[in-house]
Write a protein that holds these residues in place. Structure first.
Motif, mmCIF file in Angstrom:
data_model
loop_
_atom_site.group_PDB
_atom_site.id
_atom_site.type_symbol
_atom_site.label_atom_id
_atom_site.label_comp_id
_atom_site.label_asym_id
_atom_site.label_seq_id
_atom_site.Cartn_x
_atom_site.Cartn_y
_atom_site.Cartn_z
ATOM 1 N N TRP A 135 -11.008 -2.293 -0.546
ATOM 2 C CA TRP A 135 -11.089 -2.810 0.809
ATOM 3 C C TRP A 135 -11.444 -4.294 0.833
ATOM 4 N N GLU B 272 -5.163 2.703 -5.474
ATOM 5 C CA GLU B 272 -5.739 2.150 -4.249
ATOM 6 C C GLU B 272 -6.266 0.736 -4.469
ATOM 7 N N THR B 273 -5.958 -0.157 -3.535
ATOM 8 C CA THR B 273 -6.486 -1.516 -3.572
ATOM 9 C C THR B 273 -7.835 -1.536 -2.869
ATOM 10 N N GLU C 167 1.005 5.667 -0.851
ATOM 11 C CA GLU C 167 0.247 6.886 -1.147
ATOM 12 C C GLU C 167 0.212 7.170 -2.640
ATOM 13 N N ILE D 128 -8.226 4.836 5.552
ATOM 14 C CA ILE D 128 -6.785 4.942 5.823
ATOM 15 C C ILE D 128 -6.433 6.181 6.646
ATOM 16 N N VAL E 36 0.866 -1.177 0.000
ATOM 17 C CA VAL E 36 0.000 0.000 0.000
ATOM 18 C C VAL E 36 0.900 1.224 0.000
ATOM 19 N N SER F 165 -2.697 10.315 7.492
ATOM 20 C CA SER F 165 -3.048 9.029 6.892
ATOM 21 C C SER F 165 -2.097 7.952 7.402
ATOM 22 N N ARG G 36 -8.104 -5.783 0.578
ATOM 23 C CA ARG G 36 -7.189 -5.427 1.662
ATOM 24 C C ARG G 36 -7.581 -6.041 3.005
#
Length: 255
Positions: free
Chosen positions: A74, A71-72, A67, A242, A65, A209, A77
């Motif tokens: 949820w 984005e993976t 910045e 996050i 993961v 974050s 994740r």
């Protein structure tokens, strides 16, 4: 996994990214802005590419993961027990303002806890790292590394604060601490100043974050410190959202 077996490789990856970032830092770079109006430069993207490629080479089965990576979801994740959490450059504002107080951050998260972290400050020529249960270290400008630990409780409290995010809630918390000295620091270096005993407490009552804090959080834990929410819960990682809750970082004496 024995994280100390790959720590040297992770430090090397962070150093490689640091060299590239410093080259851009010393050039006439341009600043762009993301959709959320946060700044980004070629250095962020270059560091991200180096770190992601390096981590995939040494640990291809551990997800990442970052910045600066897509984005993976949820749904994927939430099944991860272990993952890398990286911020290619924390303190991009410090980078663009050329204060020198920006950092490269690589953390390993296991069961919501940062168990290994590497933080490199390219312009300051400093590096910090730590592994759960194995201690924390600092490499200074001379290239020498030595073990570091949080300070014991002192008569004069040293509060480390953000130069760019010192809001009213944080000011109010600091005021309740009583007489104190303020130590200014940028980016994740605030945690590192605690870890090396140069400050005593860092309250953060404004948004951050997970990638902003994870690597330096790991260093602080390895140096004997803690990071907790105002209601006494440990700061955790790998959440659906996050964004971190507010937190207080300090040596064990505070908690």
């Amino acid at each position: 996994m024995h994280y100390s077996t790959i720590l040297t490789d992770v430090i090397r990856i962070a150093d490689e990214a640091s060299e590239r970032v410093l080259h851009i830092y010393q050039s006439d770079f341009k600043v762009h802005f993301k959709e959320d109006q946060t700044p980004i430069t070629a250095a962020d993207l270059a560091a991200n590419e180096i770190i992601v490629k390096g981590l995939r080479r040494i640990a291809p089965d551990i997800p990442i993961v970052s910045e600066e990576s897509p984005e993976t979801p949820w749904e994927e994740r939430k099944h991860w027990r272990r993952f890398w959490l990286i911020d290619p450059i924390d303190g991009t504002k410090d980078f663009t303002q050329r204060s020198g107080e920006f950092t490269i951050n690589i953390a390993m998260i296991e069961d919501g806890e940062p168990v290994m972290g590497v933080v490199v400050a390219p312009a300051l020529k400093e590096a910090f790292w730590g592994v759960k249960g194995e201690g924390a270290y600092k490499r200074d400008r001379s290239g020498k590394a030595h073990r570091i630990r949080v300070a014991e409780l002192r008569d004069s409290l040293r509060v480390v604060a953000s130069k760019n995010h010192l809001n009213e809630e944080t000011r109010a918390f600091i005021a309740r601490l009583g007489p104190h000295e303020t130590v200014q620091a940028g980016s994740s270096l605030k945690f590192c100043r605690l870890a090396e005993g140069h400050a005593d407490i860092y309250p953060r009552m404004s948004p951050t974050s997970e990638w902003d804090t994870a690597a330096a959080h790991a260093v602080l834990l390895a140096a004997g410190g803690k990071v907790q929410t105002p209601d006494g819960k440990p700061l955790k990682y790998g959440k659906e959202n996050i964004e971190n809750p507010f937190f207080i970082a300090a040596g064990n004496w505070y908690f």
